[in-house]
Design an enzyme around this catalytic site. Structure first.
Site, mmCIF file in Angstrom:
data_model
loop_
_atom_site.group_PDB
_atom_site.id
_atom_site.type_symbol
_atom_site.label_atom_id
_atom_site.label_comp_id
_atom_site.label_asym_id
_atom_site.label_seq_id
_atom_site.Cartn_x
_atom_site.Cartn_y
_atom_site.Cartn_z
ATOM 1 N N ILE A 229 2.026 3.108 8.320
ATOM 2 C CA ILE A 229 2.776 2.725 7.124
ATOM 3 C C ILE A 229 2.829 3.834 6.079
ATOM 4 O O ILE A 229 3.468 3.690 5.044
ATOM 5 C CB ILE A 229 2.189 1.446 6.493
ATOM 6 C CG1 ILE A 229 0.700 1.641 6.175
ATOM 7 C CG2 ILE A 229 2.411 0.257 7.377
ATOM 8 C CD1 ILE A 229 0.083 0.441 5.468
ATOM 9 N N GLY B 256 -0.470 11.264 4.097
ATOM 10 C CA GLY B 256 -0.467 12.358 3.134
ATOM 11 C C GLY B 256 -1.076 13.590 3.751
ATOM 12 O O GLY B 256 -1.248 13.690 4.967
ATOM 13 N N GLY B 257 -1.421 14.549 2.893
ATOM 14 C CA GLY B 257 -1.976 15.804 3.390
ATOM 15 C C GLY B 257 -3.358 15.662 3.973
ATOM 16 O O GLY B 257 -3.782 16.478 4.784
ATOM 17 N N VAL C 237 -2.200 6.442 7.026
ATOM 18 C CA VAL C 237 -2.528 5.056 6.713
ATOM 19 C C VAL C 237 -1.807 4.145 7.704
ATOM 20 O O VAL C 237 -0.610 4.304 7.956
ATOM 21 C CB VAL C 237 -2.124 4.696 5.270
ATOM 22 C CG1 VAL C 237 -2.539 3.268 4.950
ATOM 23 C CG2 VAL C 237 -2.766 5.663 4.284
ATOM 24 N N LYS D 5 -7.170 3.760 6.426
ATOM 25 C CA LYS D 5 -6.896 5.172 6.145
ATOM 26 C C LYS D 5 -7.753 6.010 7.087
ATOM 27 O O LYS D 5 -8.975 5.851 7.125
ATOM 28 C CB LYS D 5 -7.214 5.503 4.694
ATOM 29 C CG LYS D 5 -6.952 6.952 4.333
ATOM 30 C CD LYS D 5 -7.223 7.221 2.856
ATOM 31 C CE LYS D 5 -6.117 6.698 1.992
ATOM 32 N NZ LYS D 5 -6.230 7.165 0.591
ATOM 33 N N ASP E 11 -6.993 11.652 -10.680
ATOM 34 C CA ASP E 11 -5.710 11.905 -10.004
ATOM 35 C C ASP E 11 -4.764 10.719 -10.195
ATOM 36 O O ASP E 11 -4.146 10.243 -9.245
ATOM 37 C CB ASP E 11 -5.947 12.175 -8.514
ATOM 38 C CG ASP E 11 -4.745 12.867 -7.855
ATOM 39 O OD1 ASP E 11 -3.915 13.435 -8.593
ATOM 40 O OD2 ASP E 11 -4.633 12.833 -6.625
#
Length: 682
Positions: free
Chosen positions: A16, A19-20, A24, A39, A133
Site C-alpha cells: 500500500i 519510502g526510501g 508498507v 512496515k 519530522d
C-alpha cells in the site's frame, strides 16, 4: 512478500506504500481477525546499521504512545533478514495527497486538522518524545476526517541527545525548523515550527520556502521571514487570528514561538469559540472518600432499625437536650410504671441516644467538609507585565504577589539592556495560583561580536556563518584568482576578528577561478616534430597526441596537420594534436636502392612498434581539470608521447601506448611526477 505470513499470524495481502527506508503492506492478523499495516525495512538497507537503528527507533518511540491522533504500534519483530513493525491500519490518505487533491483547504478544515495534530504532539511531548519530522506526508487522514501522526523514525527523547549531528542535518528541508537546519538544539518548539509550515501549506496550498536545491531552502529557513498567507495567495479567505497563529509558529527564534502545544491548542480553540478543556478548581465538585462508623447498637452490636429512628426522632432530640413531656405529668407517669416498663424504657432511651449522637456526627462531618474545602482554597493572582523591567524589580514584584520568580534563560538582545526582562512564560493578565513559578528570560545586553573569517570558505556558506555571528551579508563582488578555486572567498571587509555590532554588513570577494588567457595558434605545418613541440610550449600550450601518416608530398618527420587552425584564438594550456608525415608509402615488393633485401644502412633505422598497451590512469578528485603528460624514457633521452588537459569528472582515462619490448614511461600531473610505469609490449 504477498501471501507471506510473519510471526505465524500476519498474512501479507497487498503493498500500500513505501519510502526510501521501508515498504508498507496491508496484512490480516489471523489471531485477532483484523487488518493491520506492516512496515518492512528495505532489503538493501538491512546491512546498514544506521538505517536499522532508525527503524528500531521508530518502533520504540511510537510504541510508548497511545493516542487517537497517533498511529498505534501493535507489534514488532525480526524474521530471518526481515525487520518489521506492525501498526494500526488507517484507511485513508496522506495529508499531502489530500492538499494536492483539493488545492488548498478551508480555514475550518485547516483548524480541525491542526488541532488534532497538536493534540498528538502534546501527547508525544508529555512523554518526552520530539517527532522532528512533522510534514503532510507523515499525517494520515482517515475516511472519517481524523488526523493521525505517523513515522517516528527520527524521533528522539527530549534530552541533550536532541542536539543534531552538525555534519548530518536530519529532517525534511521544506518543513524542518531553523535550529534543525543549523544542526542546533531541537525540542518540542521545533515540532511546533514544522506544524506551522503544515498549517501554512493547508491554507495556501504551497510551502512558505522553496528553491531549486535543498541548500537554498535550508538557508531560507534560517534567514528569511515567511510571506504572510494573506499576501502569498490573492483573495485568500483567512482570519487574522489564524494567520497570527501560523506566523507565531514560524518565528525563527524558539523562544518567540508558542512555548508548548498547550498554548497552541488554547489559541486554536479560541478561534473555534471553544473554552479550555481544563477545569478550574472552582468547577470541580469534590466527593471525597470518608470513613463512617457502623450504624448499629453499641451494646448489642446490632444494626438499628431506621424506621424506629424516624418514628422516635422527636422524642430522641427532647431526651438528648433535656426537655420534659409537654403534659407536665412526668411524676404521675413514673409512679404508674412497672419494673418491666422501666427496663423497656431504658432500652428505648439508649437507642434514641445513639440515634441522636449519629445525627450530631453527620452535622459535624458536613461542617468539617465545608471547612476543609475552605482551607484548601488557594486564591488566584493576576500576572503582571514584567517585559522591560529590571530583574531585581521584577523579582520583587512577583514574590510580593505570592508567586515564585524563576529565570529560565539569559540571552543577548539588541532591544533590551543588560538585566532587563525580555519575555515571560505567562502572559500579562492571566490567573495563577499562589506559589506558581513565573519564568522569565533576562537580557545579557548587546553581544560582543567579532567578524568571522570567511576567506577560503565557499560563498554558499557565507550567509549562514554571518547569520550565526549576528551579522549580515554586504556587497558581494567577483574576481579571478589563481590561488582560490571558483566559488571560494578571496577576501573580506571588515577582516576577520575585528569587533562589530549586530546586523553589521560584511563585504566579500568571490573567486572566479584562474583568469583565462587566450593566445594565437602558431602555424606548425612543414615544421619538424621537435621544432613544432618547442613552438607549442613557447606559446603556453600543451603538446597533445602525435600520430603518423604516409605522405607523397610532405617529407618524413614534418607536421602535416594540427588540431587547432593557425591564427585561431585558443585558451592557454590547450592540448594541440599533430599529424606528422612518415614519408612516402612503400609499394609492395620494392626495395631501397643500394641495399640488400631486409637490410638498412647503419644509423638510418626507424623505430618499429610491434604492440599497443592500453594504459589506465586514475585522475585526482581534488581538481576540476588536470594536464596529463606521458614521456618515454630511453637511453638517448625522453620523448613526449602524450600531453592532454582532461576533466577529472571522467575519474580515469585510457591512453594507448605503442612500443616494443620492455619500455619505461613516466607520467606527470600538472608538471608534478605522478607515477613511473615499466611496460612489456611483447
Amino acid at each position: 512478500m504477498i501471501g507471506r505470513i510473519l510471526g505465524n499470524r500476519y498474512e501479507i495481502i497487498e503493498k500500500i506504500g513505501g519510502g526510501g527506508m521501508s515498504n508498507v503492506y496491508k496484512a490480516r492478523c489471523n489471531v485477532l481477525n483484523r487488518f493491520v499495516a506492516i512496515k518492512i525495512l528495505r532489503d538493501e538497507l538491512i546491512s546498514d546499521p544506521d538505517f536499522v537503528a532508525k527503524f528500531k527507533q521508530e518502533s520504540l518511540s511510537a510504541a510508548s504512545l497511545a493516542h487517537p491522533n497517533i498511529v498505534n504500534i501493535y507489534d514488532t519483530g525480526i524474521e530471518g533478514d526481515i525487520y518489521y513493525i506492525v501498526m494500526e491500519y488507517v484507511k485513508g490518505e496522506t495529508l499531502k495527497k489530500y492538499i494536492n487533491k483539493k488545492g488548498r483547504l478551508s480555514e475550518t478544515e485547516s483548524l480541525k486538522i491542526s488541532r488534532q495534530v497538536a493534540e498528538a504532539l502534546k501527547h508525544a511531548h508529555s512523554n518526552n518524545i520530539v517527532h522532528r519530522d512533522i510534514k503532510p506526508h507523515n499525517i494520515l487522514i482517515t475516511e472519517e476526517g481524523i488526523a493521525k501522526v505517523t513515522d517516528f523514525g527520527i524521533a528522539r527523547a527530549a534530552t541533550s541527545s536532541t542536539i543534531n549531528n552538525t555534519s548530518n542535518v536530519i529532517g525534511s528541508v521544506h518543513y524542518f525548523s531553523p535550529e534543525q537546519a543549523r544542526g542546533g538544539y531541537v525540542d518540542d518548539k521545533s515540532d511546533i515550527y514544522s506544524l506551522g509550515i503544515v498549517m501554512y501549506e493547508m491554507i495556501t496550498g504551497v510551502v512558505p520556502f522553496d528553491a531549486d536545491n535543498h541548500i537554498s531552502v535550508a538557508m531560507k529557513q534560517i534567514q528569511e521571514k515567511p510571506v504572510p498567507p494573506s499576501k502569498k495567495v490573492k483573495n485568500l479567505q483567512i482570519s487574522k487570528g489564524f494567520e497570527d497563529i501560523i506566523m507565531k509558529c514560524l518565528e525563527k527564534h524558539q523562544s518567540f514561538r508558542f512555548q508548548n502545544t498547550d498554548e497552541l491548542i488554547r489559541k486554536l480553540d479560541s478561534l473555534n469559540g471553544i473554552s479550555s478543556s481544563v477545569k478550574t478548581d472552582e468547577e470541580i465538585i469534590d466527593s471525597p472518600t470518608m470513613v463512617l462508623p457502623v450504624i448499629g447498637d453499641i451494646k448489642e452490636n446490632k444494626v438499628i432499625d431506621i424506621d424506629i429512628i424516624d418514628q422516635e426522632s422527636d422524642n430522641a432530640f427532647r431526651s438528648f437536650f433535656g426537655e420534659t413531656d409537654s403534659t407536665g405529668n412526668e411524676d404521675k407517669h413514673k409512679e404508674k410504671k412497672t419494673d418491666m416498663e422501666d427496663k423497656a424504657q431504658k432500652s428505648k432511651n439508649t437507642k434514641i441516644t445513639v440515634a441522636a449522637i449519629l445525627s450530631a456526627l453527620v452535622v459535624a462531618l458536613i461542617g468539617g467538609v465545608i471547612a476543609f474545602r475552605a482551607f484548601l482554597y488557594v486564591p488566584e493572582i493576576t500576572v503582571p507585565n514584567l517585559i522591560g523591567r529590571n530583574e531585581d524589580e521584577a523579582k520583587q514584584i512577583v514574590e510580593g504577589l505570592g508567586l515564585e520568580f524563576k529565570v529560565s534563560d539569559r540571552q543577548f538582545s539588541t532591544e533590551f539592556k543588560e538585566g532587563e526582562v525580555i519575555e515571560q512564560s505567562v502572559d500579562e493578565g492571566a490567573k495563577l495560583k499562589e506559589d506558581y513559578p513565573l519564568e522569565v528570560v533576562v537580557s545579557m545586553g548587546i553581544k560582543e561580536i567579532t567578524v568571522p573569517n570567511l576567506v577560503g570558505r565557499y560563498a554558499i556558506e557565507a550567509g549562514i556563518i554571518l547569520a550565526d555571528a549576528g551579522l549580515s551579508e554586504g556587497r558581494v563582488t567577483e574576481e579571478n584568482s589563481d590561488k582560490y578555486a571558483a566559488g571560494q572567498i578571496i577576501e573580506q571587509y571588515p577582516t576577520a576578528n575585528n569587533p562589530a555590532e549586530a546586523k553589521d554588513k560584511v563585504d566579500y570577494v568571490v573567486s572566479l577561478g584562474p583568469k583565462v588567457v587566450y593566445v594565437k595558434m602558431p602555424n606548425l605545418a612543414g615544421l619538424g616534430l621537435e621544432t613544432a613541440k618547442l613552438l607549442i610550449v613557447q606559446n603556453n600550450l600543451a603538446v597533445g597526441e602525435v600520430t603518423e601518416e604516409p605522405s607523397d608530398e610532405v617529407p618524413a618527420g614534418q607536421v602535416m596537420r594540427q588540431s587547432v587552425t593557425a591564427g585561431q584564438e585558443v585558451e592557454q594550456g590547450t592540448s594541440i594534436w599533430m599529424t606528422v608525415s612518415s614519408g612516402k608509402a612503400e609499394e609492395p615488393g620494392t626495395e631501397q636502392p643500394g641495399t640488400e633485401p631486409g637490410t638498412q644502412e647503419p644509423g638510418t633505422e626507424e623505430p618499429t612498434y610491434e604492440g599497443i598497451y592500453p594504459l589506465t590512469i586514475a585522475l585526482p578528485k581534488d581538481k576540476d581539470k588536470v594536464t596529463v603528460v606521458i614521456q618515454r624514457v630511453t637511453d638517448g633521452g625522453r620523448e613526449v608521447v602524450y600531453s592532454q588537459e582532461v576533466k577529472t569528472s571522467e575519474q580515469s582515462i585510457i591512453v594507448n601506448l605503442k612500443g616494443s619490448g620492455i619500455q619505461v614511461f613516466e607520467i606527470f600531473m600538472d608538471n608534478e611526477p605522478y607515477v613511473t610505469k615499466e611496460i612489456n609490449f611483447e
